[in-house]
Design an enzyme around this catalytic site. Structure first.
Site, short mmCIF file in Angstrom:
data_model
loop_
_atom_site.label_atom_id
_atom_site.label_comp_id
_atom_site.label_asym_id
_atom_site.label_seq_id
_atom_site.Cartn_x
_atom_site.Cartn_y
_atom_site.Cartn_z
N ASP A 129 -3.04 -0.63 6.72
CA ASP A 129 -3.91 -0.99 5.61
C ASP A 129 -3.48 -2.32 4.99
O ASP A 129 -4.32 -3.12 4.58
CB ASP A 129 -3.91 0.11 4.54
CG ASP A 129 -4.77 1.31 4.94
OD1 ASP A 129 -5.41 1.25 6.01
OD2 ASP A 129 -4.80 2.29 4.18
N ASP B 97 0.85 -1.19 0.00
CA ASP B 97 0.00 0.00 0.00
C ASP B 97 0.88 1.24 0.00
O ASP B 97 1.98 1.24 0.57
CB ASP B 97 -0.91 0.01 1.23
CG ASP B 97 -1.88 1.19 1.22
OD1 ASP B 97 -2.73 1.25 0.31
OD2 ASP B 97 -1.77 2.05 2.11
N GLU C 270 0.90 5.62 0.61
CA GLU C 270 0.28 6.88 0.99
C GLU C 270 0.98 7.96 0.17
O GLU C 270 2.20 7.90 -0.03
CB GLU C 270 0.42 7.15 2.48
CG GLU C 270 -0.25 6.11 3.38
CD GLU C 270 -1.74 6.00 3.17
OE1 GLU C 270 -2.35 7.00 2.75
OE2 GLU C 270 -2.29 4.91 3.41
N HIS D 206 -5.56 4.03 6.95
CA HIS D 206 -4.96 5.09 6.13
C HIS D 206 -3.49 5.33 6.43
O HIS D 206 -2.90 6.26 5.88
CB HIS D 206 -5.75 6.40 6.24
CG HIS D 206 -7.19 6.26 5.85
ND1 HIS D 206 -7.58 5.83 4.60
CD2 HIS D 206 -8.33 6.47 6.55
CE1 HIS D 206 -8.90 5.79 4.55
NE2 HIS D 206 -9.37 6.16 5.73
#
Length: 223
Positions: free
Chosen positions: A166, A21, A23, A161
């Protein structure tokens, strides 16, 4: 592994994989930058190892992005640049199948962009998007954010988040979706051209079935 051909999107469950994942500073793969990347390596359905790093994006993080992921300029000021972190990430994933939520239209674009920028090549790893799997296996839900699926399966959303949290959530969800696919394998329709799931979509003239591999595959069926 880097090469000249991007990996294929797979609509299936595999036992050995890496959930990852990102960000970022925003949603544009043309203008925004990665500020965190995390991954969880899984063998035979069991977590083996984790990877995570903040990234210095070399630009201010917009307030709206910080409000979503909680990552601030102060947190990343001493973090490594993405070329170093991305090289470490590629070493971590090796040739494993990648798994992530909405990675087909978001995360993979950032990874491809920056690998091309730094090394002129792209990862050839095949990948699975749990958003596509959820839309096919859980059509009755109607909402498919990672937090929606976590709540559906009773998975804690604490720390959502942030990339590593996540990944941990999505690893459990992917295992659950693997069970859903096995139960519903006789009801799931696949694209006759590329083998990916046909997903229910809404167009100008109503609902239809469209290939989950869009835009690479544009096969459709009327409902």
């Amino acid at each position: 592994m880097l090469g000249t051909n991007k990996g294929k999107k797979l609509d299936q469950y595999v036992t050995d994989y890496v959930v990852f994942d990102l960000e970022t500073t925003g949603i544009s793969c043309y203008n925004d930058q990665v500020v965190e990347i995390s991954a969880v390596k899984v063998s035979k359905g069991q977590v083996e190892e984790e990877f995570t790093s903040l990234v210095n994006p070399k630009c201010p993080i917009p307030y709206r992005a910080s409000m979503v992921n909680g990552i601030t300029d102060e947190m990343v000021k001493d973090a490594p640049a993405f070329d170093k972190v991305l090289a470490d990430f590629l070493g971590f994933i090796g040739d494993h199948v990648l798994v992530g939520h909405n990675i087909h239209t978001f995360d993979m674009k950032f990874i491809y962009r920056d690998c091309e920028k730094f090394w002129g090549k792209v990862p050839e790893n095949n990948y699975v998007d749990t958003l596509s799997l959820a839309r096919m296996c859980l059509a009755e839900l109607g909402h498919y954010k990672l937090t929606d699926l976590s709540e559906y399966y009773g998975v804690s959303t604490k720390g959502a988040h942030r990339a590593l949290n996540d990944c941990r959530m999505n690893q459990i969800i992917y295992e659950r979706l693997g069970g859903e696919m096995e139960k519903r394998k006789n009801d799931i329709k696949q694209c006759p051209k590329c083998g990916q799931f046909l997903l229910k979509r809404k167009g100008k003239f109503g609902y239809f079935l469209g290939c989950g591999g869009y835009p690479a595959c544009r096969y459709t069926e009327n409902l």
